[in-house]
Design a protein around this motif. Sequence first.
Motif, PDB file in Angstrom:
ATOM      1  N   LYS A 215      12.584  16.162 -19.702  1.00 32.83           N
ATOM      2  CA  LYS A 215      12.208  17.207 -20.663  1.00 32.83           C
ATOM      3  C   LYS A 215      12.724  16.933 -22.072  1.00 32.83           C
ATOM      4  CE  LYS A 215      11.819  21.095 -17.412  1.00 32.83           C
ATOM      5  NZ  LYS A 215      12.031  20.358 -16.169  1.00 32.83           N
ATOM      6  N   GLY A 216      13.655  15.997 -22.218  1.00 30.86           N
ATOM      7  CA  GLY A 216      14.204  15.728 -23.533  1.00 30.86           C
ATOM      8  C   GLY A 216      15.238  16.742 -23.964  1.00 30.86           C
ATOM      9  N   HIS A 217      16.094  17.191 -23.018  1.00 32.82           N
ATOM     10  CA  HIS A 217      17.145  18.163 -23.312  1.00 32.82           C
ATOM     11  C   HIS A 217      18.513  17.497 -23.155  1.00 32.82           C
ATOM     12  CE1 HIS A 217      14.363  21.726 -21.958  1.00 32.82           C
ATOM     13  NE2 HIS A 217      13.896  21.071 -22.983  1.00 32.82           N
ATOM     14  N   VAL A 218      19.415  17.766 -24.082  1.00 35.45           N
ATOM     15  CA  VAL A 218      20.803  17.321 -23.979  1.00 35.45           C
ATOM     16  C   VAL A 218      21.681  18.533 -24.291  1.00 35.45           C
ATOM     17  CG1 VAL A 218      22.567  15.718 -24.759  1.00 35.45           C
ATOM     18  CG2 VAL A 218      20.162  15.011 -24.758  1.00 35.45           C
ATOM     19  N   VAL A 219      22.628  18.835 -23.402  1.00 33.37           N
ATOM     20  CA  VAL A 219      23.493  20.005 -23.571  1.00 33.37           C
ATOM     21  C   VAL A 219      24.949  19.562 -23.525  1.00 33.37           C
ATOM     22  CG1 VAL A 219      24.142  22.278 -22.691  1.00 33.37           C
ATOM     23  CG2 VAL A 219      21.774  21.468 -22.435  1.00 33.37           C
ATOM     24  N   TYR A 220      25.706  19.867 -24.574  1.00 35.87           N
ATOM     25  CA  TYR A 220      27.140  19.606 -24.621  1.00 35.87           C
ATOM     26  C   TYR A 220      27.872  20.924 -24.375  1.00 35.87           C
ATOM     27  CZ  TYR A 220      25.874  15.205 -26.915  1.00 35.87           C
ATOM     28  OH  TYR A 220      25.336  13.981 -27.206  1.00 35.87           O
ATOM     29  N   LEU A 221      28.977  20.866 -23.602  1.00 37.61           N
ATOM     30  CA  LEU A 221      29.684  22.071 -23.198  1.00 37.61           C
ATOM     31  C   LEU A 221      31.120  22.097 -23.710  1.00 37.61           C
ATOM     32  CD1 LEU A 221      28.550  22.185 -19.447  1.00 37.61           C
ATOM     33  CD2 LEU A 221      27.553  23.440 -21.368  1.00 37.61           C
ATOM     34  N   LYS A 222      31.510  23.226 -24.267  1.00 33.73           N
ATOM     35  CA  LYS A 222      32.888  23.587 -24.595  1.00 33.73           C
ATOM     36  C   LYS A 222      33.502  22.766 -25.728  1.00 33.73           C
ATOM     37  CE  LYS A 222      32.639  26.789 -21.740  1.00 33.73           C
ATOM     38  NZ  LYS A 222      32.261  28.085 -22.283  1.00 33.73           N
ATOM     39  N   ASN A 223      33.874  23.489 -26.765  1.00 36.57           N
ATOM     40  CA  ASN A 223      34.612  22.936 -27.900  1.00 36.57           C
ATOM     41  C   ASN A 223      33.975  21.648 -28.423  1.00 36.57           C
ATOM     42  OD1 ASN A 223      36.491  25.074 -27.664  1.00 36.57           O
ATOM     43  ND2 ASN A 223      37.613  23.944 -26.097  1.00 36.57           N
ATOM     44  N   ILE A 224      32.769  21.800 -28.914  1.00 34.78           N
ATOM     45  CA  ILE A 224      31.983  20.671 -29.415  1.00 34.78           C
ATOM     46  C   ILE A 224      32.286  20.441 -30.880  1.00 34.78           C
ATOM     47  CG2 ILE A 224      29.655  19.758 -29.682  1.00 34.78           C
ATOM     48  CD1 ILE A 224      29.944  22.746 -27.509  1.00 34.78           C
ATOM     49  N   VAL A 225      32.373  19.179 -31.262  1.00 32.89           N
ATOM     50  CA  VAL A 225      32.558  18.805 -32.663  1.00 32.89           C
ATOM     51  C   VAL A 225      31.497  17.773 -33.025  1.00 32.89           C
ATOM     52  CG1 VAL A 225      34.095  17.803 -34.392  1.00 32.89           C
ATOM     53  CG2 VAL A 225      35.046  19.215 -32.555  1.00 32.89           C
ATOM     54  N   ILE A 226      30.711  18.067 -34.059  1.00 39.01           N
ATOM     55  CA  ILE A 226      29.716  17.129 -34.584  1.00 39.01           C
ATOM     56  C   ILE A 226      30.231  16.632 -35.929  1.00 39.01           C
ATOM     57  CG2 ILE A 226      27.343  16.797 -35.349  1.00 39.01           C
ATOM     58  CD1 ILE A 226      26.501  19.048 -33.596  1.00 39.01           C
ATOM     59  N   THR A 227      30.268  15.311 -36.093  1.00 37.20           N
ATOM     60  CA  THR A 227      30.744  14.726 -37.345  1.00 37.20           C
ATOM     61  C   THR A 227      29.726  13.716 -37.850  1.00 37.20           C
ATOM     62  OG1 THR A 227      33.026  14.917 -36.546  1.00 37.20           O
ATOM     63  CG2 THR A 227      32.649  13.525 -38.468  1.00 37.20           C
ATOM     64  N   GLU A 228      29.388  13.826 -39.110  1.00 32.80           N
ATOM     65  CA  GLU A 228      28.574  12.828 -39.781  1.00 32.80           C
ATOM     66  C   GLU A 228      28.992  12.823 -41.249  1.00 32.80           C
ATOM     67  OE1 GLU A 228      26.029  14.178 -42.494  1.00 32.80           O
ATOM     68  OE2 GLU A 228      24.499  13.370 -41.162  1.00 32.80           O
ATOM     69  N   PRO A 229      28.568  11.858 -42.044  1.00 30.98           N
ATOM     70  CA  PRO A 229      29.146  11.695 -43.380  1.00 30.98           C
ATOM     71  C   PRO A 229      29.037  12.918 -44.281  1.00 30.98           C
ATOM     72  CG  PRO A 229      27.923   9.733 -42.775  1.00 30.98           C
ATOM     73  CD  PRO A 229      27.640  10.754 -41.716  1.00 30.98           C
ATOM     74  N   ARG A 230      28.005  13.733 -44.117  1.00 32.29           N
ATOM     75  CA  ARG A 230      27.781  14.834 -45.054  1.00 32.29           C
ATOM     76  C   ARG A 230      28.354  16.159 -44.593  1.00 32.29           C
ATOM     77  NH1 ARG A 230      22.536  15.830 -44.805  1.00 32.29           N
ATOM     78  NH2 ARG A 230      22.415  14.657 -42.876  1.00 32.29           N
ATOM     79  N   PHE A 231      28.579  16.338 -43.298  1.00 32.76           N
ATOM     80  CA  PHE A 231      29.084  17.626 -42.829  1.00 32.76           C
ATOM     81  C   PHE A 231      29.747  17.481 -41.467  1.00 32.76           C
ATOM     82  CE2 PHE A 231      24.980  17.375 -40.787  1.00 32.76           C
ATOM     83  CZ  PHE A 231      25.184  17.952 -39.553  1.00 32.76           C
ATOM     84  N   THR A 232      30.482  18.523 -41.087  1.00 37.53           N
ATOM     85  CA  THR A 232      31.073  18.643 -39.760  1.00 37.53           C
ATOM     86  C   THR A 232      30.709  20.013 -39.204  1.00 37.53           C
ATOM     87  OG1 THR A 232      32.943  17.204 -40.289  1.00 37.53           O
ATOM     88  CG2 THR A 232      33.225  18.684 -38.443  1.00 37.53           C
TER      89      THR A 232
END
Length: 362
Positions: A215-232
């Motif tokens: 289906k093209g679904h990805v789920v991350y669970l609990k205290n997720i942090v996304i980091t990339e050069p422009r934002f967090t």
Amino acid sequence: LRADLMKVITKNFITANEVSLTTYKPDGTRQMRVSMKAADYHVHDGILEAHENLSVESNEFRATGRGAIFQLDSRRAFIHGPAKTTFLIPAKTSMRSSSPLTPLPMLLMGSLVMAAPEPLTNQELGELNELTARSDKKFLGEVAVTKELITRSDQLAQLSSVGFRAFAMDVGQPAILTVADTAPAEAQGDEEPEPALEEGLEITCEGGMYVDAEKGHVVYLKNIVITEPRFTMTAGDELKIFLSRKAGAPRVVRENEDRPKIPSFEGTTDFADIKSIVATGGVKVVKKDGKGGPATAKADTATYDAKTGDIILRGGFPTVRQDKDFVVAQEPGLYIRIYANGNVYFQPGKWKTVANVQNRQP
């Protein structure tokens, strides 16, 4: 497929240590490599369980976790946390390059610290009245469009939750559902995380990640942090990513035959771009402005629409802050829509705006 040690216990149960599985594209170039410290394979059920450390690597991403369970026939998997994913695509192509957090309070409140203007003429007043009337009509249109986007993202989020629960029961692992149901850890202080990557996108989570390659679904669970050069961005509960299928990519149809399932990563590259992202649970987005100062947006839920590049903040009392300047909802149920071009729309309702005019020159 390589392993330091492999044992065929029965015709339907195989164990192995130090496993390395590499798949290739039709042109012979490497597609993906999966490394497992130890693994059990239930042949007839098509279930592969990886124990201890696990890593997955391709030209586009790297992922690690503390073990996993794969249901090969349905192309679904759960990677135990702590889990980490690094997308190697340069940031300028991973999301729209426009700033999602233009220094909003500065735009809204710049007029408060300027010298008093000259009185408006009747012609200028007439033009302002005309603009105001048109804005009212536009706002009504924005409400309808935004509500449609929110409804669509909520439906996708619900669909992925149903799929995750069905997967847990299918593989006989209902315990992984408790990860999604437990409360996230409390945030430590109110420090603003600093973007660290020079390019690409990195996602970490403590609870693990669920993947549905069909289906093209990805789920991350609990205290997720996304980091990339422009934002967090951080989220306490879940981060759900929905991918769009590549043009011409066929859906895999399998006959229900009573035969052993053969390990396959067929279709793992059927999906291309991100369609939308939904983050829940004390969501915070931190973006540096052109002068290096952080601009922060907070809400219970954040929705990113890749088609438009817009971000919608809703739930709780959405807030946008830069330094001591901020705008915050004063009643529940309001949302903020941040457009890809930096413009911002606040749903009609009760809002509070605070501008720090200390030490500013008129």
